[in-house]
Design a protein around this motif. Structure first.
Motif, short mmCIF file in Angstrom:
data_model
loop_
_atom_site.label_atom_id
_atom_site.label_comp_id
_atom_site.label_asym_id
_atom_site.label_seq_id
_atom_site.Cartn_x
_atom_site.Cartn_y
_atom_site.Cartn_z
N SER A 99 -65.86 25.72 -52.58
CA SER A 99 -64.33 25.98 -52.49
C SER A 99 -64.50 27.50 -51.93
O SER A 99 -63.40 28.22 -52.06
CB SER A 99 -63.94 25.86 -54.15
N ARG A 100 -65.39 28.11 -51.81
CA ARG A 100 -65.74 29.38 -51.37
C ARG A 100 -65.40 30.60 -52.37
O ARG A 100 -64.89 31.52 -52.01
CB ARG A 100 -64.95 29.77 -50.06
N LEU A 101 -65.41 30.11 -53.48
CA LEU A 101 -65.40 31.20 -54.70
C LEU A 101 -66.58 32.19 -54.91
O LEU A 101 -66.45 33.33 -55.05
CB LEU A 101 -65.36 30.52 -56.15
N TYR A 102 -67.74 31.70 -54.29
CA TYR A 102 -68.91 32.45 -53.81
C TYR A 102 -69.41 32.25 -52.26
O TYR A 102 -69.03 31.09 -51.90
CB TYR A 102 -69.94 32.00 -54.53
N GLU A 109 -57.35 22.37 -48.03
CA GLU A 109 -58.33 21.33 -47.72
C GLU A 109 -59.10 20.82 -48.96
O GLU A 109 -59.45 19.61 -49.22
CB GLU A 109 -59.21 21.85 -46.64
N VAL A 110 -59.45 22.02 -49.50
CA VAL A 110 -60.25 21.70 -50.98
C VAL A 110 -59.66 21.88 -52.28
O VAL A 110 -59.10 22.98 -52.47
CB VAL A 110 -61.52 22.58 -50.91
N GLY A 111 -59.61 20.68 -52.96
CA GLY A 111 -58.86 21.12 -54.47
C GLY A 111 -59.93 21.23 -55.40
O GLY A 111 -60.87 20.38 -55.38
N PHE A 112 -59.71 22.01 -56.43
CA PHE A 112 -60.68 22.21 -57.37
C PHE A 112 -59.89 22.13 -58.67
O PHE A 112 -59.32 23.05 -59.18
CB PHE A 112 -61.18 23.88 -57.22
N LEU A 130 -67.66 22.63 -43.69
CA LEU A 130 -66.55 21.55 -43.77
C LEU A 130 -66.06 21.08 -42.51
O LEU A 130 -65.40 22.10 -41.77
CB LEU A 130 -65.48 22.10 -44.74
N ARG A 131 -66.05 20.02 -42.34
CA ARG A 131 -65.77 19.25 -41.06
C ARG A 131 -66.27 19.83 -39.74
O ARG A 131 -65.79 20.21 -38.65
CB ARG A 131 -64.09 19.31 -40.72
N ASP A 132 -67.72 20.32 -40.00
CA ASP A 132 -68.51 21.00 -38.88
C ASP A 132 -68.05 22.18 -38.67
O ASP A 132 -68.45 22.88 -37.60
CB ASP A 132 -68.56 20.27 -37.57
N LYS A 133 -67.52 22.96 -39.49
CA LYS A 133 -67.13 24.36 -39.47
C LYS A 133 -67.38 25.12 -40.51
O LYS A 133 -67.30 24.69 -41.81
CB LYS A 133 -65.54 24.59 -39.05
N ASP A 134 -68.02 26.11 -40.13
CA ASP A 134 -68.89 27.13 -41.24
C ASP A 134 -67.42 27.59 -42.15
O ASP A 134 -66.39 28.04 -41.71
CB ASP A 134 -69.22 28.35 -40.79
N LEU A 135 -67.83 27.38 -43.42
CA LEU A 135 -66.66 27.80 -44.45
C LEU A 135 -66.22 29.25 -44.13
O LEU A 135 -64.88 29.60 -44.38
CB LEU A 135 -67.00 27.56 -45.94
N ARG A 136 -67.02 30.15 -43.66
CA ARG A 136 -66.55 31.55 -43.66
C ARG A 136 -65.98 31.63 -42.35
O ARG A 136 -64.95 32.67 -41.95
CB ARG A 136 -67.81 32.33 -43.35
N GLU A 137 -65.43 30.40 -41.56
CA GLU A 137 -64.67 30.57 -40.44
C GLU A 137 -63.43 29.94 -40.71
O GLU A 137 -62.43 30.08 -39.82
CB GLU A 137 -65.34 29.83 -39.20
N TRP A 138 -63.12 29.52 -42.00
CA TRP A 138 -61.78 28.87 -42.33
C TRP A 138 -61.14 30.12 -42.72
O TRP A 138 -61.47 30.86 -43.42
CB TRP A 138 -62.05 27.74 -43.56
N ASP A 139 -59.82 29.86 -42.46
CA ASP A 139 -58.70 30.58 -42.89
C ASP A 139 -58.45 30.24 -44.35
O ASP A 139 -58.65 29.12 -44.94
CB ASP A 139 -57.24 30.47 -42.50
N ALA A 140 -58.35 31.46 -45.21
CA ALA A 140 -58.38 31.17 -46.65
C ALA A 140 -57.27 30.13 -47.03
O ALA A 140 -57.32 29.34 -48.17
CB ALA A 140 -58.13 32.43 -47.43
N LEU A 141 -55.86 30.25 -46.64
CA LEU A 141 -54.92 29.22 -46.87
C LEU A 141 -55.29 27.91 -46.38
O LEU A 141 -54.93 26.99 -47.16
CB LEU A 141 -53.56 29.75 -46.30
N GLU A 142 -55.63 27.74 -45.22
CA GLU A 142 -56.23 26.30 -44.61
C GLU A 142 -57.26 25.85 -45.81
O GLU A 142 -57.30 24.61 -46.21
CB GLU A 142 -57.00 26.51 -43.39
#
Length: 238
Positions: A52-55, A80-83, A64-76
């Motif tokens: 969930s990119r808390l760390y 996408e990920v529910g915790f 996630l879906r072949d895309k590095d989590l660091r490249e995901w927009d925080a809102l997206e």
């Protein structure tokens, strides 16, 4: 089809502390249910927090879906990920305030709380939303339903009720990857069974990751990962 991949992921909280995860590689497929098991303090919740990119990983990649989590927009990534946490954080306001917090799809319902006390509040529209999501039965866990007040630090409701609110909040977002970290630990058996029915009725494409100590909470898992000693390995006896 893979939805999540760890590529040689290592993690430690600080340079002078032990390595929690060391060179972990794994994949999870869309629509399957996974479980993380292992001794307390060995990295189960840390693994979920990385997803969930808390760390951030100390080294390696999480995709996630072949895309590095660091490249995901925080809102997206939020959508996408529910915790669903064991001890979620709530806000002062009503149960409904907390359920729709941060969800722009239902922001039209927030205006009802600005009405004067003399005016009646109509919850029927939102109740229809909850019925469509199979969540309405959970409202009965609160003495005044959706209008039940949550005080500062949510001291006036039980830990189980907090979990229910967080569960409803996350499910309303329709995440494609759902993490449940001991999410039913403080619930009675009947409510736990109700939540399991809701989980079973989620879209077939939803991937679920369960963190638990009790065997009955992971019996639905398609695959179990054992976490310990810095490793996350498939439990071969499952």
């Amino acid at each position: 089809m893979s939805i999540l991949e760890f590529r040689n992921v290592s993690f430690q909280y600080a340079e002078d502390q032990k390595m929690i995860l060391r060179d972990v590689s794994l994949t999870m497929d869309s629509g399957k249910t996974y479980a993380l098991v292992g001794p307390t303090g060995e990295g189960k919740s840390t693994t979920a927090s990385l997803i969930s990119r808390l760390y951030e990983p100390t080294s390696g990649q999480i995709l996630l879906r072949d895309k590095d989590l660091r490249e995901w927009d925080a809102l997206e990534l939020y959508w996408e990920v529910g915790f669903i946490l064991q001890e979620p954080y709530l806000y002062s306001g009503t149960v409904l305030d907390n359920i729709i917090y941060g969800n722009p799809d239902y922001k039209q319902f927030s205006s009802i709380f600005s009405q004067s006390e003399e005016e009646s509040i109509d919850y029927s529209q939102f109740e229809q939303v909850l019925k469509q999501k199979n969540l309405f039965s959970l409202v009965s866990n609160f003495s005044e339903g959706l209008s039940t007040m949550v005080t500062n630090n949510s001291e006036n409701i039980s830990l189980g009720q907090k979990q229910i609110i967080n569960f409803m909040r996350v499910i309303l977002r329709d995440p494609s990857f759902l993490i449940l970290d001991e999410a039913t630990a403080n619930l009675d058996t009947v409510t736990e069974q109700s939540l399991q029915v809701i989980l079973d009725e989620l879209p077939a494409s939803t991937t679920k990751l369960i963190i638990a100590h009790r065997l009955n909470t992971i019996k639905v898992a398609d695959q179990v990962f054992m976490v310990g000693g810095g490793k996350v390995q498939i439990e071969s006896s499952w």
